[in-house]
Design a protein around this motif. Structure first.
Motif, mmCIF file in Angstrom:
data_model
loop_
_atom_site.group_PDB
_atom_site.id
_atom_site.type_symbol
_atom_site.label_atom_id
_atom_site.label_comp_id
_atom_site.label_asym_id
_atom_site.label_seq_id
_atom_site.Cartn_x
_atom_site.Cartn_y
_atom_site.Cartn_z
ATOM 1 N N MET A 139 0.802 -1.222 0.000
ATOM 2 C CA MET A 139 0.000 0.000 0.000
ATOM 3 C C MET A 139 0.837 1.276 0.000
ATOM 4 O O MET A 139 0.302 2.379 -0.030
ATOM 5 N N VAL A 140 2.158 1.131 0.004
ATOM 6 C CA VAL A 140 3.013 2.291 -0.252
ATOM 7 C C VAL A 140 2.747 2.797 -1.669
ATOM 8 O O VAL A 140 2.833 4.001 -1.938
ATOM 9 N N ASP A 141 2.404 1.879 -2.562
ATOM 10 C CA ASP A 141 2.027 2.231 -3.938
ATOM 11 C C ASP A 141 0.626 2.831 -3.914
ATOM 12 O O ASP A 141 -0.335 2.156 -3.516
ATOM 13 N N GLN A 142 0.484 4.076 -4.328
ATOM 14 C CA GLN A 142 -0.802 4.765 -4.241
ATOM 15 C C GLN A 142 -1.883 4.046 -5.020
ATOM 16 O O GLN A 142 -3.052 4.021 -4.610
ATOM 17 N N ALA A 143 -1.538 3.456 -6.148
ATOM 18 C CA ALA A 143 -2.537 2.752 -6.959
ATOM 19 C C ALA A 143 -3.097 1.553 -6.201
ATOM 20 O O ALA A 143 -4.307 1.273 -6.265
ATOM 21 N N ILE A 144 -2.232 0.854 -5.479
ATOM 22 C CA ILE A 144 -2.691 -0.298 -4.701
ATOM 23 C C ILE A 144 -3.529 0.166 -3.511
ATOM 24 O O ILE A 144 -4.556 -0.440 -3.178
ATOM 25 N N GLU A 145 -3.105 1.251 -2.869
ATOM 26 C CA GLU A 145 -3.914 1.795 -1.768
ATOM 27 C C GLU A 145 -5.296 2.188 -2.265
ATOM 28 O O GLU A 145 -6.315 1.882 -1.628
ATOM 29 N N ASP A 146 -5.344 2.872 -3.400
ATOM 30 C CA ASP A 146 -6.637 3.288 -3.954
ATOM 31 C C ASP A 146 -7.516 2.074 -4.262
ATOM 32 O O ASP A 146 -8.733 2.095 -4.016
ATOM 33 N N ALA A 147 -6.900 1.025 -4.798
ATOM 34 C CA ALA A 147 -7.662 -0.178 -5.121
ATOM 35 C C ALA A 147 -8.183 -0.855 -3.857
ATOM 36 O O ALA A 147 -9.316 -1.363 -3.835
ATOM 37 N N ALA A 148 -7.386 -0.870 -2.804
ATOM 38 C CA ALA A 148 -7.811 -1.469 -1.539
ATOM 39 C C ALA A 148 -8.976 -0.698 -0.936
ATOM 40 O O ALA A 148 -9.943 -1.286 -0.429
ATOM 41 N N ARG A 149 -8.885 0.622 -0.983
ATOM 42 C CA ARG A 149 -9.987 1.454 -0.479
ATOM 43 C C ARG A 149 -11.251 1.196 -1.300
ATOM 44 O O ARG A 149 -12.346 1.064 -0.741
ATOM 45 N N ALA A 150 -11.105 1.159 -2.611
ATOM 46 C CA ALA A 150 -12.268 0.949 -3.482
ATOM 47 C C ALA A 150 -12.902 -0.410 -3.226
ATOM 48 O O ALA A 150 -14.137 -0.536 -3.227
ATOM 49 N N ALA A 151 -12.070 -1.419 -2.992
ATOM 50 C CA ALA A 151 -12.597 -2.760 -2.728
ATOM 51 C C ALA A 151 -13.437 -2.762 -1.453
ATOM 52 O O ALA A 151 -14.486 -3.426 -1.384
#
Length: 292
Positions: A139-151
């Motif tokens: 989740m240091v990667d913003q794209a992965i953090e955004d995807a986790a939040r969206a999920a």
């Protein structure tokens, strides 16, 4: 303007769920007793993956400090700024602060860490720690953090019957007071940043006004924190069976588990408070230099 210092939250705080520090306790009672207590705490916190967690937080922090400078300074900072933030995010000092804060809290409670050591030393316990650290690192990667939040947001309105795993995680979050503790920690960290700016001469603001300003954004911070925590936990625990997650929840719900969680927040809140204040002073110092 409202300056928002986002702890690498969890502010867990994102970390309290992950787990951490080694304890450096002051001498208590006989020197032999104190050493035994310290060794016991060290063993538990080693099992919780302290150095790995601190290193991820350091990576997060260095990136955040550069974003902060880009937002707040009139021109790009130079080599001095880089040396300053590397000193602020010194991993040894970060870990020492967390260890000391954990020790002060955990060793002050009448709890036996044996149950925690047994669980976190087991195959399941180590699997959980690896999953938490892996998710935090991802989740240091913003794209992965955004995807986790969206999920999480896609499932947030589901009932217990519709989404049993989400219900388990909600119960886990509530039992450990993760949202509230992270919100309070995040607000205190932001206050420390303001105080650093004031003490560094970059801001003229009284303490009551700082507190009012920071807590005025409490609702926004709470929403952000909730999304991060649930996104993180849902991603981290996806490989676990319901029984494994229940076993983990049972352990951290014991008096020993609650003492551990409280101590983790104490240690990380102290670390983030020190860092945030130092960042405020550093930003103020850079403002002075660039004004010359």
């Amino acid at each position: 303007m409202t300056f928002s210092f986002q702890q690498a939250v969890g502010r867990v705080t994102r970390a309290a769920v992950v787990a951490l520090p080694l304890a450096v306790a002051p001498a208590l009672g006989s020197p032999f007793g104190a050493q035994a207590e310290t060794r016991t705490t060290d063993k538990l916190l080693d099992l919780l993956g302290v150095p790995e967690t601190i290193e991820i937080m350091r990576v997060e922090g260095l990136a955040y400090a550069d974003e902060l400078a880009a937002d707040m300074l009139p021109s790009s900072p130079g080599v001095t700024w880089q040396k300053t933030i590397e000193t602020i995010y010194d991993p040894d000092r970060m870990e020492e602060t967390v260890r000391a804060g954990f020790a002060d809290s955990f060793l002050s409670r009448d709890v036996n860490p044996d149950t925690l050591e047994t669980f976190f030393g087991s195959d399941l316990g180590q699997d959980i720690i690896r999953l938490e650290i892996s998710a935090r690192e991802a989740m240091v990667d913003q794209a992965i953090e955004d995807a986790a939040r969206a999920a999480y947001l896609d499932r947030a309105g589901a009932t217990e019957a519709e989404d049993a795993r989400l219900a388990q995680i909600k119960a886990f979050v509530e039992a450990n007071d993760l949202v509230e503790a992270n919100v309070v920690g995040g607000m205190n960290t932001t206050i420390a940043f303001y105080q650093g700016l004031v003490d560094g001469g970059a801001l003229d603001m009284s303490e009551p006004k700082i507190i009012a300003e920071v807590w005025g954004s409490e609702g926004e911070t709470r929403t952000d924190t909730m999304e991060w925590i649930f996104g993180f936990l849902m991603m981290a625990y996806r490989p676990l069976s319901d029984d494994d997650l229940m076993a983990y929840a049972d352990v951290v719900s014991t008096p020993e588990g609650k003492a551990m969680n409280t101590a983790l927040f104490a240690g990380f809140d102290a670390m983030y408070g020190d860092i945030s204040y130092a960042l405020g002073r550093a930003i103020a110092g850079q403002m002075d230099v660039q004004d010359l």
